[in-house]
Design an enzyme around this catalytic site. Structure first.
Site, PDB file in Angstrom:
ATOM      1  N   SER A 299       1.100  21.167  -6.901  1.00  0.00           N
ATOM      2  CA  SER A 299       1.857  21.828  -5.837  1.00  0.00           C
ATOM      3  C   SER A 299       2.599  23.045  -6.338  1.00  0.00           C
ATOM      4  O   SER A 299       3.095  23.844  -5.549  1.00  0.00           O
ATOM      5  CB  SER A 299       2.881  20.848  -5.255  1.00  0.00           C
ATOM      6  OG  SER A 299       3.803  20.467  -6.276  1.00  0.00           O
TER       7      SER A 299
ATOM      8  N   ASN B  81      18.812  23.272  -6.080  1.00  0.00           N
ATOM      9  CA  ASN B  81      18.189  22.665  -4.903  1.00  0.00           C
ATOM     10  C   ASN B  81      18.960  22.970  -3.627  1.00  0.00           C
ATOM     11  O   ASN B  81      18.387  23.415  -2.623  1.00  0.00           O
ATOM     12  CB  ASN B  81      18.087  21.147  -5.073  1.00  0.00           C
ATOM     13  CG  ASN B  81      17.213  20.764  -6.241  1.00  0.00           C
ATOM     14  OD1 ASN B  81      17.682  20.732  -7.375  1.00  0.00           O
ATOM     15  ND2 ASN B  81      15.945  20.462  -5.986  1.00  0.00           N
TER      16      ASN B  81
ATOM     17  N   SER C  19       8.748  23.258  -2.415  1.00  0.00           N
ATOM     18  CA  SER C  19       7.658  23.820  -3.225  1.00  0.00           C
ATOM     19  C   SER C  19       6.389  23.935  -2.397  1.00  0.00           C
ATOM     20  O   SER C  19       5.576  24.846  -2.601  1.00  0.00           O
ATOM     21  CB  SER C  19       7.393  22.923  -4.440  1.00  0.00           C
ATOM     22  OG  SER C  19       8.542  22.781  -5.228  1.00  0.00           O
ATOM     23  N   ASN C  20       6.241  23.012  -1.445  1.00  0.00           N
ATOM     24  CA  ASN C  20       4.994  22.934  -0.671  1.00  0.00           C
ATOM     25  C   ASN C  20       4.781  24.092   0.285  1.00  0.00           C
ATOM     26  O   ASN C  20       3.648  24.358   0.695  1.00  0.00           O
ATOM     27  CB  ASN C  20       4.948  21.610   0.098  1.00  0.00           C
ATOM     28  CG  ASN C  20       4.966  20.421  -0.829  1.00  0.00           C
ATOM     29  OD1 ASN C  20       4.831  20.568  -2.041  1.00  0.00           O
ATOM     30  ND2 ASN C  20       5.128  19.231  -0.273  1.00  0.00           N
TER      31      ASN C  20
ATOM     32  N   HIS D   3     -37.875  47.814  -8.493  1.00  0.00           N
ATOM     33  CA  HIS D   3     -38.439  46.835  -9.435  1.00  0.00           C
ATOM     34  C   HIS D   3     -38.438  47.382 -10.866  1.00  0.00           C
ATOM     35  O   HIS D   3     -39.265  46.985 -11.694  1.00  0.00           O
ATOM     36  CB  HIS D   3     -39.873  46.438  -9.047  1.00  0.00           C
ATOM     37  CG  HIS D   3     -40.004  45.888  -7.669  1.00  0.00           C
ATOM     38  ND1 HIS D   3     -39.856  44.544  -7.385  1.00  0.00           N
ATOM     39  CD2 HIS D   3     -40.245  46.501  -6.481  1.00  0.00           C
ATOM     40  CE1 HIS D   3     -40.022  44.340  -6.087  1.00  0.00           C
ATOM     41  NE2 HIS D   3     -40.247  45.515  -5.510  1.00  0.00           N
TER      42      HIS D   3
ATOM     43  N   SER E  55     -22.062  50.248 -33.814  1.00  0.00           N
ATOM     44  CA  SER E  55     -22.619  49.237 -34.690  1.00  0.00           C
ATOM     45  C   SER E  55     -21.902  49.234 -36.026  1.00  0.00           C
ATOM     46  O   SER E  55     -21.499  50.288 -36.532  1.00  0.00           O
ATOM     47  CB  SER E  55     -24.117  49.491 -34.910  1.00  0.00           C
ATOM     48  OG  SER E  55     -24.641  48.613 -35.884  1.00  0.00           O
TER      49      SER E  55
ATOM     50  N   LYS F  46     -25.011  54.956 -34.085  1.00  0.00           N
ATOM     51  CA  LYS F  46     -25.311  54.265 -32.834  1.00  0.00           C
ATOM     52  C   LYS F  46     -24.074  54.254 -31.941  1.00  0.00           C
ATOM     53  O   LYS F  46     -22.974  53.942 -32.377  1.00  0.00           O
ATOM     54  CB  LYS F  46     -25.765  52.835 -33.113  1.00  0.00           C
ATOM     55  CG  LYS F  46     -26.422  52.139 -31.934  1.00  0.00           C
ATOM     56  CD  LYS F  46     -27.004  50.796 -32.382  1.00  0.00           C
ATOM     57  CE  LYS F  46     -27.886  50.187 -31.298  1.00  0.00           C
ATOM     58  NZ  LYS F  46     -27.125  49.845 -30.094  1.00  0.00           N
ATOM     59  N   VAL F  47     -24.258  54.622 -30.669  1.00  0.00           N
ATOM     60  CA  VAL F  47     -23.175  54.619 -29.694  1.00  0.00           C
ATOM     61  C   VAL F  47     -23.630  53.821 -28.477  1.00  0.00           C
ATOM     62  O   VAL F  47     -24.713  54.066 -27.939  1.00  0.00           O
ATOM     63  CB  VAL F  47     -22.790  56.047 -29.273  1.00  0.00           C
ATOM     64  CG1 VAL F  47     -21.673  56.004 -28.234  1.00  0.00           C
ATOM     65  CG2 VAL F  47     -22.354  56.869 -30.481  1.00  0.00           C
TER      66      VAL F  47
ATOM     67  N   GLU G  46     -20.251  47.771 -20.351  1.00  0.00           N
ATOM     68  CA  GLU G  46     -20.314  46.371 -20.782  1.00  0.00           C
ATOM     69  C   GLU G  46     -19.001  45.650 -20.507  1.00  0.00           C
ATOM     70  O   GLU G  46     -18.984  44.474 -20.132  1.00  0.00           O
ATOM     71  CB  GLU G  46     -20.675  46.314 -22.263  1.00  0.00           C
ATOM     72  CG  GLU G  46     -22.092  46.795 -22.552  1.00  0.00           C
ATOM     73  CD  GLU G  46     -22.350  47.036 -24.027  1.00  0.00           C
ATOM     74  OE1 GLU G  46     -21.416  46.831 -24.832  1.00  0.00           O
ATOM     75  OE2 GLU G  46     -23.476  47.436 -24.371  1.00  0.00           O
TER      76      GLU G  46
END
Length: 460
Positions: free
Chosen positions: A98, A124, A133-134, A181, A312, A318-319, A325
């Site tokens: 909850s 309280n 809380s609900n 495709h 790498s 290498k790039v 990603e």
């Protein structure tokens, strides 16, 4: 100096760190739920502060809370809203379903900050007055998600769309081979291709706006324990919602049916579904960019993405398309979060859902990482990409699929035979078509002009 102090609640006494603003209820949760080490998100704590301040203001206006306590609670709540006491919200995400522990955490911190001199503020009786809380936790879920979507995600998504649209206009006359495709198809312009991405982003923004402006802005406040509104003035929720609206600029109102608002989380599932739609769109855009960038020699090599870092640890020079990603991993995480949210929303048993903290955490994480992914993809990939026009022209000249434009003139079968011959011999389609039809090279050049073909329609 003592490192701990003794606190008491309805279950007895226990030790609490001496400098902690929380009390016994929070400390029990800290000891009980040592699960992930992840606490509730900043956006959620902000929403709790908003709700506590709003309820104090509402109860003051209704004559239920004295001026001194109400003012002190509002001031403390606003400091919670602004992140001043975030270190004092230590409860693990994987707690009571909850969210009672997080609600009491807010009540205790605010009560301790608001108390002073002879003014004793009870967590309280005063901070939690007219609340449970609900109803607080579902309300904080809707409110935090609304604020994050409006203030963070929609602007960042709009930025992505605007950057794409700018590049689409810039590259509207650059023609390339289309692909279906993953195979060569009829020509398109880069502007058309990017315009498709921009439309995907704008459509996602529209979908999110619909959820934000309709169901997400309605909160469960006023339902208290089970939806009946026990121990709350019936006007309190309306007053509190108006206070929240004034503070945030959101149009917030009490839910029409609080039983549904406490136990059902379909609106959050709807929002999560739209976040998943955005994740799918980002995955598509990022993948297109990766394919177009692939190579530079053995791949498509159509574009060059900005070089952000070495690609790498062993292959010099290498790039890699790291921004794409990263965005794809964000998309995957959002899709996973959506699955967890869906399962969590199914756990609305009778009058209460019991997976609310996990739902809130996943929802807010999805909004945050999607926002950041939109900006990253815009600024670190799309804004700075370059186009290899020489490569695009060379591929277009050898594309046998251009023969599709001859279908209305020579028929599908004849066109297919020309395409196969051109492909087999590695020759331009115009040369082969000139040999196999009665059309002149000039006529063929006009009919098969790639730029003309991007505009569709019949050519004669």
């Amino acid at each position: 100096m003592a490192k701990f102090r003794t606190e008491r609640d309805s279950m007895g006494t226990l030790k609490v760190p001496a400098d902690a603003l929380w009390g016994a209820s929070t400390q029990r949760a800290v000891e009980n739920f040592q699960i992930s080490g992840k606490v509730m998100p900043r956006a959620f704590i902000r929403a709790l502060g908003l709700i506590k301040g709003a309820c104090a203001a509402a109860n003051r206006g209704l004559g239920l809370l004295d001026e001194a306590r109400a003012t002190a609670i509002i001031n403390a709540s606003e400091r919670v809203m602004h992140g001043i006491f975030d270190e004092h919200f230590p409860v693990d995400v994987f707690q009571t379903g909850s969210g009672t522990s997080s609600n009491m955490n807010a009540n205790e911190v605010i009560a301790n900050v608001a108390s002073g001199g002879r003014r004793k503020v009870h967590p309280n009786d005063h901070v939690n007055m007219g609340q449970s809380s609900n109803d607080v936790i579902p309300s904080a879920l809707h409110l935090s998600a609304s604020l994050e979507v409006r203030e963070r995600l929609l602007p960042d998504l709009g930025h992505l769309a605007a950057v794409i649209e700018g590049r689409a206009e810039e590259l509207k006359d650059v023609v390339k081979t289309g692909r279906t495709h993953l195979m060569d198809a009829m020509p398109v312009s880069l502007g058309q291709e990017m315009g498709g991405w921009a439309a995907q982003a704008r459509d996602c923004s529209d979908r999110l706006s619909v959820v934000l402006e309709t169901r997400l802005r309605k909160i469960a406040l006023g339902g208290t324990a089970v939806g009946t509104g026990i121990n709350v003035n019936p006007d309190m929720a309306g007053h509190a919602c108006r206070w929240i609206s004034e503070k945030t600029g959101l149009v917030v109102e009490p839910a029409g049916n609080r039983f549904a608002a406490l136990a059902g989380q379909e609106t959050i599932v709807e929002l999560s579904g739209q976040l998943k739609v955005l994740a799918v769109a980002l995955m598509k855009i990022a993948n297109d960019l990766r394919w177009m960038n692939s190579g530079p020699l053995a791949g498509l090599g159509e574009i060059g993405l900005p070089a952000l870092q070495p690609g790498s640890s062993i292959m010099p020079g290498k790039v890699n398309p790291v921004a794409c990603e990263s965005a794809m991993q964000v998309a995957a995480q959002v899709i996973g979060n959506d699955a967890a949210i869906t399962v969590g929303a199914q756990s609305g048993n009778f009058q209460l859902n019991v997976m609310l903290p996990m739902i809130a955490r996943n929802m807010l994480e999805s909004i945050l990482i999607l926002s950041r992914a939109c900006v990253m993809l815009a600024d670190k990939a799309i804004a700075g990409l370059t186009v290899n026009e020489k490569r695009l022209r060379g591929v277009l000249e050898r594309n046998p699929i251009l023969v599709t434009a001859l279908n209305p003139i020579i028929g599908y079968d004849k066109a297919a035979a020309i395409a196969k011959k051109a492909y087999a011999e590695g020759r331009p389609i115009v040369e082969v078509a000139a040999e196999e039809t009665n059309l002149s090279k000039k006529e063929l050049a006009e009919i098969l002009d790639p730029a003309t073909l991007t505009r569709g329609g019949l050519h004669s």
